[in-house]
Design a protein around this motif. Structure first.
Motif, PDB file in Angstrom:
ATOM      1  N   GLU A  14       0.631  -1.173   0.066  1.00 54.45           N
ATOM      2  CA  GLU A  14      -0.095  -0.040  -0.082  1.00 54.45           C
ATOM      3  C   GLU A  14       0.916   1.086   0.016  1.00 54.45           C
ATOM      4  OE1 GLU A  14      -2.362  -0.522   3.407  1.00 54.45           O
ATOM      5  OE2 GLU A  14      -3.848  -1.793   2.397  1.00 54.45           O
ATOM      6  N   ARG A  15       2.018   1.271   0.693  1.00 51.85           N
ATOM      7  CA  ARG A  15       3.025   2.341   0.494  1.00 51.85           C
ATOM      8  C   ARG A  15       3.364   2.747  -0.796  1.00 51.85           C
ATOM      9  NH1 ARG A  15       5.992   1.241   4.521  1.00 51.85           N
ATOM     10  NH2 ARG A  15       5.398   2.849   6.165  1.00 51.85           N
ATOM     11  N   GLY A  16       3.749   1.624  -1.363  1.00 48.81           N
ATOM     12  CA  GLY A  16       4.109   1.687  -2.820  1.00 48.81           C
ATOM     13  C   GLY A  16       3.250   2.318  -3.743  1.00 48.81           C
ATOM     14  N   GLU A  17       1.789   1.952  -3.474  1.00 50.29           N
ATOM     15  CA  GLU A  17       0.698   2.410  -4.244  1.00 50.29           C
ATOM     16  C   GLU A  17       0.761   3.981  -4.017  1.00 50.29           C
ATOM     17  OE1 GLU A  17      -1.418   1.118  -6.714  1.00 50.29           O
ATOM     18  OE2 GLU A  17      -0.017  -0.474  -6.610  1.00 50.29           O
ATOM     19  N   ARG A  18       0.892   4.347  -2.663  1.00 48.88           N
ATOM     20  CA  ARG A  18       0.687   5.830  -2.564  1.00 48.88           C
ATOM     21  C   ARG A  18       1.852   6.352  -2.645  1.00 48.88           C
ATOM     22  NH1 ARG A  18      -0.670   3.572   2.548  1.00 48.88           N
ATOM     23  NH2 ARG A  18       1.467   4.046   3.370  1.00 48.88           N
ATOM     24  N   VAL A  19       3.013   6.041  -2.846  1.00 48.56           N
ATOM     25  CA  VAL A  19       4.011   6.483  -3.562  1.00 48.56           C
ATOM     26  C   VAL A  19       4.105   6.939  -5.094  1.00 48.56           C
ATOM     27  CG1 VAL A  19       6.661   6.458  -3.858  1.00 48.56           C
ATOM     28  CG2 VAL A  19       5.925   5.980  -1.735  1.00 48.56           C
ATOM     29  N   HIS A  20       3.335   5.519  -5.638  1.00 46.59           N
ATOM     30  CA  HIS A  20       3.410   5.805  -6.995  1.00 46.59           C
ATOM     31  C   HIS A  20       2.230   7.182  -7.418  1.00 46.59           C
ATOM     32  CE1 HIS A  20       1.576   4.557 -10.885  1.00 46.59           C
ATOM     33  NE2 HIS A  20       2.662   4.543 -11.347  1.00 46.59           N
ATOM     34  N   LEU A  21       1.410   7.046  -6.795  1.00 49.07           N
ATOM     35  CA  LEU A  21       0.220   8.014  -7.043  1.00 49.07           C
ATOM     36  C   LEU A  21       0.690   9.495  -6.916  1.00 49.07           C
ATOM     37  CD1 LEU A  21      -2.946   5.993  -5.672  1.00 49.07           C
ATOM     38  CD2 LEU A  21      -2.298   6.564  -8.020  1.00 49.07           C
ATOM     39  N   ALA A  22       1.396   9.662  -5.618  1.00 48.59           N
ATOM     40  CA  ALA A  22       2.026  10.880  -5.400  1.00 48.59           C
ATOM     41  C   ALA A  22       2.814  11.323  -6.467  1.00 48.59           C
ATOM     42  CB  ALA A  22       2.638  10.839  -3.998  1.00 48.59           C
ATOM     43  N   MET A  23       3.643  10.410  -6.865  1.00 44.84           N
ATOM     44  CA  MET A  23       4.884  10.689  -8.328  1.00 44.84           C
ATOM     45  C   MET A  23       4.059  11.335  -9.483  1.00 44.84           C
ATOM     46  SD  MET A  23       7.469   7.813  -7.513  1.00 44.84           S
ATOM     47  CE  MET A  23       8.403   7.928  -8.859  1.00 44.84           C
ATOM     48  N   VAL A  24       2.781  10.220  -9.732  1.00 45.95           N
ATOM     49  CA  VAL A  24       2.210  10.529 -10.921  1.00 45.95           C
ATOM     50  C   VAL A  24       1.346  11.986 -10.607  1.00 45.95           C
ATOM     51  CG1 VAL A  24       0.069   9.867 -12.431  1.00 45.95           C
ATOM     52  CG2 VAL A  24       1.782   8.148 -11.338  1.00 45.95           C
ATOM     53  N   SER A  25       0.808  12.302  -9.507  1.00 39.76           N
ATOM     54  CA  SER A  25       0.117  13.573  -9.505  1.00 39.76           C
ATOM     55  C   SER A  25       1.344  14.800  -9.606  1.00 39.76           C
ATOM     56  CB  SER A  25      -0.603  13.545  -8.196  1.00 39.76           C
ATOM     57  OG  SER A  25       0.512  13.510  -7.063  1.00 39.76           O
ATOM     58  N   ARG A  26       2.529  14.398  -9.536  1.00 38.77           N
ATOM     59  CA  ARG A  26       3.552  15.628  -9.723  1.00 38.77           C
ATOM     60  C   ARG A  26       4.260  15.749 -11.015  1.00 38.77           C
ATOM     61  NH1 ARG A  26       2.481  14.281  -4.555  1.00 38.77           N
ATOM     62  NH2 ARG A  26       2.693  15.911  -2.800  1.00 38.77           N
ATOM     63  N   GLY A  27       3.705  14.580 -12.016  1.00 39.56           N
ATOM     64  CA  GLY A  27       4.032  14.826 -13.341  1.00 39.56           C
ATOM     65  C   GLY A  27       5.188  13.551 -13.680  1.00 39.56           C
ATOM     66  N   TYR A  28       5.039  12.650 -13.081  1.00 41.16           N
ATOM     67  CA  TYR A  28       6.168  11.328 -13.360  1.00 41.16           C
ATOM     68  C   TYR A  28       5.640  10.871 -14.511  1.00 41.16           C
ATOM     69  CZ  TYR A  28       8.255   6.783 -12.694  1.00 41.16           C
ATOM     70  OH  TYR A  28       9.107   5.805 -12.882  1.00 41.16           O
ATOM     71  N   THR A  29       6.526  10.605 -15.422  1.00 43.19           N
ATOM     72  CA  THR A  29       6.324   9.898 -16.628  1.00 43.19           C
ATOM     73  C   THR A  29       7.325   8.916 -16.657  1.00 43.19           C
ATOM     74  OG1 THR A  29       7.785  11.475 -17.842  1.00 43.19           O
ATOM     75  CG2 THR A  29       5.461  12.143 -17.779  1.00 43.19           C
ATOM     76  N   GLY A  30       7.833   8.262 -15.850  1.00 45.74           N
ATOM     77  CA  GLY A  30       8.587   7.043 -16.170  1.00 45.74           C
ATOM     78  C   GLY A  30      10.221   7.151 -15.951  1.00 45.74           C
ATOM     79  N   THR A  31      10.561   8.675 -15.868  1.00 45.89           N
ATOM     80  CA  THR A  31      11.937   9.024 -15.561  1.00 45.89           C
ATOM     81  C   THR A  31      11.925   9.794 -14.546  1.00 45.89           C
ATOM     82  OG1 THR A  31      12.060   8.861 -18.178  1.00 45.89           O
ATOM     83  CG2 THR A  31      13.846  10.104 -17.030  1.00 45.89           C
ATOM     84  N   LEU A  32      13.183   9.398 -13.676  1.00 45.98           N
ATOM     85  CA  LEU A  32      13.492  10.172 -12.655  1.00 45.98           C
ATOM     86  C   LEU A  32      14.534  11.133 -12.669  1.00 45.98           C
ATOM     87  CD1 LEU A  32      13.065   7.354  -9.736  1.00 45.98           C
ATOM     88  CD2 LEU A  32      11.519   9.523 -10.091  1.00 45.98           C
TER      89      LEU A  32
END
Length: 241
Positions: A202-220
């Protein structure tokens, strides 16, 4: 200074091995491991040469041998298996200290023990002389797929989080009279591990959603620090007001 710098395996220093580029050390480790594995198990002079060369690198790194030896306990399961091989293998028998053992099993067990020890010592030397962030940059320079690098980065970051949570769970269990080492309480321990897995997922899901909401497109960002508090404040690339 000791290992308190960086990650748990890192030994802070300024030796030539510490300063060497991470991607070259990674490449050297892979080549060394492949050569050791490909060496015939009867080529004992070659193994001796590998050990001398590896110990020379350890000496050059100025990492204490005792520091590395204490961390080689990870090899214990393989060592136990290697010790059992002469007793369970078939083939011609020979005597060792008055005990009849299988000659092919003895040769295979010794080769497994030597190869495993060399590989573990080489890996620990790399970990002791290279920061986790440098390893990630080295993987990028070696053209390792970006997704693999990202997974490794988050693993480094959240390994301490998960182990810390596990430690708190064990403390809570002991405070309630539950001994995780007792077979009688293993069902409780198993349920706790299951709960830890669910929490981590569940933590991983929250982290991923937080990243996507900030414009994450697959590249850090290139300067990824796996210890940055991703998902617990701001995601990589997010601007601070």
């Amino acid at each position: 200074m000791g290992a308190g710098h960086g990650h748990l395996l890192h030994y802070h220093g300024h030796s030539p091995v510490h300063r060497a580029p991470a991607h070259l050390k990674l490449l050297a480790l892979v080549v060394f491991a492949l050569v050791v594995v490909a060496t015939p198990r009867s080529a004992w002079p070659a193994y001796a040469a590998y050990a001398v060369g590896l110990l020379a690198v350890v000496a050059l790194s100025r990492v204490p041998l005792g520091y590395l030896a204490r961390r080689m306990v990870v090899e214990v399961p393989f060592a136990v298996f290697a010790v059992l091989m002469p007793f369970v293998a078939t083939g011609p028998r020979t005597e060792v200290l008055g005990v009849a053992v299988s000659q092919p099993g003895l040769d295979a067990g010794l080769a497994l023990l030597v190869k495993g020890s060399l590989g573990v010592l080489a890996s620990l030397t790399l970990a002791a002389t290279t920061e986790a962030t440098d390893v990630l940059r080295g993987l990028r320079r070696l053209r390792v797929p970006e997704l693999v690098v990202q997974i490794a980065g988050f693993m480094v970051r959240y390994l301490e989080v998960v182990t810390g949570e596990m430690g708190r769970m064990l403390t809570a269990m002991r405070s309630r009279g539950c001994d995780p080492r007792s077979p009688r309480h293993w069902p409780t321990l198993a349920r706790s591990l299951g709960a830890l897995f669910v929490r981590s997922y569940e933590r991983g899901e929250r982290v991923h959603l937080a990243m996507v909401s900030r414009g994450y497109t697959g590249t850090l960002p290139t300067g990824l620090d796996p210890r940055s508090r991703v998902g617990e404040g701001r995601a990589p690339g997010a601007r601070v007001a």
